[in-house]
Design a protein around this motif. Structure first.
Motif, PDB file in Angstrom:
ATOM      1  N   TRP A 121       4.611  -6.460  -4.656  1.00  0.00           N
ATOM      2  CA  TRP A 121       3.249  -6.747  -4.641  1.00  0.00           C
ATOM      3  C   TRP A 121       2.927  -7.481  -5.864  1.00  0.00           C
ATOM      4  N   GLN A 171       8.677   3.284   5.601  1.00  0.00           N
ATOM      5  CA  GLN A 171      10.021   3.223   6.250  1.00  0.00           C
ATOM      6  C   GLN A 171      11.190   3.280   5.064  1.00  0.00           C
ATOM      7  N   GLN A 230       7.430   1.310  -2.549  1.00  0.00           N
ATOM      8  CA  GLN A 230       8.157   1.908  -1.486  1.00  0.00           C
ATOM      9  C   GLN A 230       7.290   2.153  -0.217  1.00  0.00           C
ATOM     10  N   THR A 231       7.781   1.453   0.859  1.00  0.00           N
ATOM     11  CA  THR A 231       7.088   1.659   2.065  1.00  0.00           C
ATOM     12  C   THR A 231       7.261   2.927   2.894  1.00  0.00           C
ATOM     13  N   GLY A 238       1.185  -7.348  -0.991  1.00  0.00           N
ATOM     14  CA  GLY A 238       0.898  -6.138  -0.636  1.00  0.00           C
ATOM     15  C   GLY A 238      -0.797  -6.305   0.246  1.00  0.00           C
ATOM     16  N   ASP A 258      11.633   1.087   2.624  1.00  0.00           N
ATOM     17  CA  ASP A 258      12.074  -0.320   2.109  1.00  0.00           C
ATOM     18  C   ASP A 258      11.020  -0.328   0.926  1.00  0.00           C
ATOM     19  N   THR A 259      11.679  -1.384  -0.077  1.00  0.00           N
ATOM     20  CA  THR A 259      10.835  -1.887  -1.209  1.00  0.00           C
ATOM     21  C   THR A 259      10.031  -3.289  -1.042  1.00  0.00           C
ATOM     22  N   GLU A 260       8.561  -3.183  -1.298  1.00  0.00           N
ATOM     23  CA  GLU A 260       8.001  -4.475  -1.283  1.00  0.00           C
ATOM     24  C   GLU A 260       7.438  -4.766  -2.689  1.00  0.00           C
TER      25      GLU A 260
END
Length: 172
Positions: free
Chosen positions: A37, A31, A28-29, A56, A33-35
């Motif tokens: 990695w 902001q 979870q960023t 990441g 959002d989900t990234e």
């Protein structure tokens, strides 16, 4: 390095030796959002790991380390721990039946705040020297702790695209 007592009569050869995992963290960023990695880990033998980071802030890092392993539950749970040249402490639990990785990373201040400088390949003397310099930034208490879980997307034996290592190569 001799096999640790915790590995004698264990299921290390069946469960871990030469096992190669590719796994994705869903992070979870700030902001919201989900990234994804992506990490890649090869449990080379009873005292070495080889890994690469593909996603990441640490993406572009290739390394190998001396590691310690302990069996938590035969055929199900294993823990692998190591210390990096950057001063980062790593602990990984491999949940075999649930195909999950759980990690706790204690990034050194230098590694976390200068993550681009932590990229590279340990086999390159300039990268290794730069990583060792990162360990000198901050103190033991100036760490960024990161606890995450990842889903394993590939599980196989052998090096895959990771480069084999020589046991004579120095580690921390």
């Amino acid at each position: 390095m001799p096999v640790l007592p915790s590995l004698q009569n264990s299921s290390f050869d069946t469960d871990i030796r030469d096992r190669h995992l590719i796994y994705d963290y869903a992070v979870q960023t700030p902001q919201g959002d989900t990234e994804k990695w992506r990490y890649e880990m090869w449990f080379y033998n009873e005292d070495r790991i080889v890994y690469a980071i593909h996603g990441g802030p640490m993406a572009g890092r290739q390394n190998f380390q001396t590691a310690t392993y302990q069996c938590i539950r035969r055929g199900e749970l294993w823990q692998c721990n190591w210390l990096e040249e950057t001063g980062t402490i790593c602990s990984l639990v491999y949940d075999i039946p649930n195909k999950r990785i759980t990690t706790m990373l204690g990034f050194s201040q230098g590694h976390w705040e200068h993550n681009q400088e932590a990229h590279g390949d340990k086999r390159n003397p300039q990268d290794l020297a730069r990583w060792r310099g990162l360990a000198k930034i901050g103190t033991q208490v100036d760490r960024k702790l990161l606890s995450e879980q990842a889903d394993i997307v590939e599980d196989f034996r052998g090096p895959g695209r990771l480069k084999p290592i020589e046991m004579s190569w120095p580690t921390l």
